[in-house]
Design an enzyme around this catalytic site. Structure first.
Site, PDB file in Angstrom:
ATOM      1  N   SER A 130      -1.433  57.535 -42.728  1.00 35.16           N
ATOM      2  CA  SER A 130      -2.632  57.632 -41.915  1.00 35.16           C
ATOM      3  C   SER A 130      -3.227  56.256 -41.668  1.00 35.16           C
ATOM      4  O   SER A 130      -2.765  55.255 -42.183  1.00 35.16           O
ATOM      5  CB  SER A 130      -3.663  58.511 -42.611  1.00 35.16           C
ATOM      6  OG  SER A 130      -4.215  57.799 -43.688  1.00 35.16           O
ATOM      7  N   LYS A 131      -4.274  56.253 -40.860  1.00 36.02           N
ATOM      8  CA  LYS A 131      -4.922  54.991 -40.564  1.00 36.02           C
ATOM      9  C   LYS A 131      -5.837  54.564 -41.697  1.00 36.02           C
ATOM     10  O   LYS A 131      -6.153  53.404 -41.852  1.00 36.02           O
ATOM     11  CB  LYS A 131      -5.730  55.121 -39.274  1.00 36.02           C
ATOM     12  CG  LYS A 131      -4.813  55.292 -38.077  1.00 36.02           C
ATOM     13  CD  LYS A 131      -5.553  55.175 -36.770  1.00 36.02           C
ATOM     14  CE  LYS A 131      -4.555  55.197 -35.624  1.00 36.02           C
ATOM     15  NZ  LYS A 131      -5.101  55.728 -34.393  1.00 36.02           N
ATOM     16  N   ARG A 132      -6.270  55.490 -42.476  1.00 33.53           N
ATOM     17  CA  ARG A 132      -7.264  55.182 -43.497  1.00 33.53           C
ATOM     18  C   ARG A 132      -6.674  54.943 -44.884  1.00 33.53           C
ATOM     19  O   ARG A 132      -6.981  53.968 -45.544  1.00 33.53           O
ATOM     20  CB  ARG A 132      -8.286  56.320 -43.577  1.00 33.53           C
ATOM     21  CG  ARG A 132      -9.147  56.383 -42.351  1.00 33.53           C
ATOM     22  CD  ARG A 132     -10.570  56.024 -42.699  1.00 33.53           C
ATOM     23  NE  ARG A 132     -11.265  55.474 -41.545  1.00 33.53           N
ATOM     24  CZ  ARG A 132     -12.251  54.586 -41.643  1.00 33.53           C
ATOM     25  NH1 ARG A 132     -12.614  54.143 -42.815  1.00 33.53           N
ATOM     26  NH2 ARG A 132     -12.861  54.138 -40.580  1.00 33.53           N
TER      27      ARG A 132
END
Length: 503
Positions: A257-259
RNA sequence: GCCCCCAUCGUCUAGUGGACCAGGACACAGGCCUUUCAAGCCUGCGACAGGGGUUCGAAUCCCCUUGGGGGCACCA
């Protein structure tokens, strides 16, 4: 199309910082550009004004440079195909959107959000495929004129054609891919605010910038048909498409994911390149590592130079299957690269990390005499640069150490009295040395161990904890030399006292 | 739900019809070395998802099943 010069691009959207997966996409493009003697272009896709992140561009630029992927055209570098920010290319998109409308390949859609929501609701209720119902595609000229006269806001939509049948396009990694027209949407090309969507902007720019190969993430595969149709509508020669496999979480569950990403052990690992930089990974190790995910040099060589990768890089050899991020292997590889570094080089790279870890300025750290000679002692003991500080912090305590747990000073299978004696005798031995070097210290301490009827490891364990404050430390004799006789004797005395107070 | 993609050790991968009772690497386990911890060296564990075909012969080609992933926005 094979005789066109190679021009590839990395086209990030400045809505966040450089993701490790994006960094690999950039690396692959760069590798291919260098392999084929072509150009690597950096283009900023800032068409979503609502999601812009202020310093994202700086982060991309810094990250790409750190990795070694210098772009030939783009922000800062310039080039003949600029501007390289989509926000500065709006006239192009409007012009070509109008061209499509004029030629019947696109149309103005005046539908309101409410109507769109309503349509969707009905489709869902009827268990039909959801999507735009092409209402405005079949407006009569009169209805159209009415909307225009009323100044109704509109978007421009692609008119998928034909509505049935299928189209096949070639992907350089996956081969031929066929899609049914009936499943395609009349996608929005120009938003009501006059800004383009990705689909339009990317195709127009790729054509205008004469991009020869589009190497991008797998996530775009589903919308690739739109691009193909757009090229056809424009009558432009399409580029070579290649969809890179996505990188999954280390545990193999879901794309990174991006996070945050989940490690194999369930703990989270960094996802941003800047985080890896901050953690003390070397750029050469990172580039080597990234090249090994989804591609490989020859199937058996794990450690290789950028030059080797450039020479061997081949789009068709890219593995089409998704790969779990092999985090453990990155850690290992980084250790390999650290061990390959010269002492002076490693010292320079360590300076800011150790300074930060110890809590002093880089200048102050550079002025200290301990770090440079300690470098060879820890070189094969660290896998990332940030591991050095906790291993060396006792060097930067000027006087004696605090022993919050004096019990820890006591040797295994030894009494406190015995330990105190070892400490005192060690101090006396070291004090009597005429030459305070590795050989002399080792010989003296070994003799002392014999004298006390102890194994050398027992004696050194006690001395180690007293001198470094920890049970695990760099090699002791060298450490003692670097620390200097004065500090070592003081610490030994202090430790003896602390132990004695335990009785 | 629909569409698309993918499928070799736990993980990254080699393998493009015979040289594969499947090779390398990480991780893991054991051993050696050893002043702790590392590093290094040696050994071990460990995979062609399943089922049908095609073929003299299949990890490699085809089909089905299963599993995993991605996508279905006036975001990219």
């Amino acid at each position: 199309m094979s005789n066109k010069p190679t021009r590839v691009r990395f086209a990030p959207s400045p809505t966040g910082y450089l993701h490790i997966g994006s960094a690999r996409s950039a690396l692959f493009n760069w590798l291919y550009a260098r392999h084929s003697g072509g150009k690597f272009i950096l283009r900023i896709e800032d068409t979503d004004q609502k999601r812009l992140v202020e310093d994202a561009l700086d982060d991309f630029a810094a990250g790409l440079r750190w990795l070694g992927c210098q772009w030939d055209e783009g922000p800062e570098a310039g080039g003949d195909f600029g501007p390289y920010f989509q926000s500065q290319r709006l006239p192009h998109y409007r012009q070509w959107a109008n061209w499509l409308v004029d030629h019947g390949h696109a149309y103005r859609c005046y539908c309101t959000e409410e109507r769109l929501a309503q349509v969707r609701e009905q489709q869902t209720a009827a268990k039909e495929q959801t999507g735009y119902d092409r209402h405005c595609r079949y407006l009569t000229p009169e209805q159209r004129a009415q909307h225009e006269a009323a100044g109704a806001p509109f978007v421009v939509r692609l008119a998928v054609e034909p509505l049935d049948g299928s189209t096949t396009f070639h992907d350089a990694i996956r081969g031929d891919i066929t899609f049914e027209h009936s499943l395609l949407q009349d996608a929005v090309l120009l938003k009501s605010d006059g800004w383009p969507t990705y689909h339009l902007a990317a195709v127009v720019d790729d054509h205008l910038m004469e991009i020869s190969h589009i190497m991008r993430s797998d996530e775009w595969l589903s919308s690739a048909p739109l691009g193909v149709l757009l090229y056809q509508a424009f009558g432009w020669e399409p580029p070579v498409w290649a969809h890179l496999p996505v990188i999954l979480n280390p545990n193999g569950k879901g794309k990174m994911s991006k996070r945050h990403a989940v490690g194999a052990d369930g703990k989270s690992i960094p996802v941003l390149l800047k985080e890896y930089i901050a953690d003390g990974y070397l750029p050469e190790a990172m580039a080597n590592f990234l090249a090994n995910v989804g591609w490989n040099l020859d199937g058996s060589t794990e450690v290789f130079t950028p030059e080797q990768a450039i020479a061997a890089f081949d789009i068709a050899a890219i593995n089409p299957s998704p790969a779990a991020f092999p985090y453990d292997k990155l850690v290992w590889l980084n250790g390999v690269y650290i061990r390959q570094l010269g002492d002076d080089d490693l010292y320079q790279r360590l300076l800011p990390f150790v300074a930060a870890g110890v809590g002093i300025s880089v200048e102050a750290m550079a002025a200290r005499p301990e770090l440079r000679p300690a470098v060879p002692l820890i070189k094969e003991r660290i896998k990332t640069l940030d591991e050095a500080a906790p291993m060396l912090d006792f060097f930067f305590v000027d006087g004696v150490l605090a022993y919050p747990d004096p019990q820890a000073l006591v040797g295994e299978k030894m009494s406190t009295a015995q330990t105190a004696e070892v400490l005192q005798r060690s101090a006396a031995t070291l004090a009597s040395l005429s030459s305070f070097d590795h050989e002399s210290i080792e010989a003296a301490l070994r003799a002392l161990a014999d004298d006390l009827g102890l194994k050398i490891r027992q004696l050194l364990h006690v001395v180690r904890v007293a001198v470094t404050g920890t049970k695990v430390s760099p090699p002791l004799f060298e450490t003692i030399v670097i620390l200097g006789r004065e500090r070592v004797l003081a610490r030994l005395a202090a430790a003896a006292e602390a132990v004695a107070s335990q009785q």
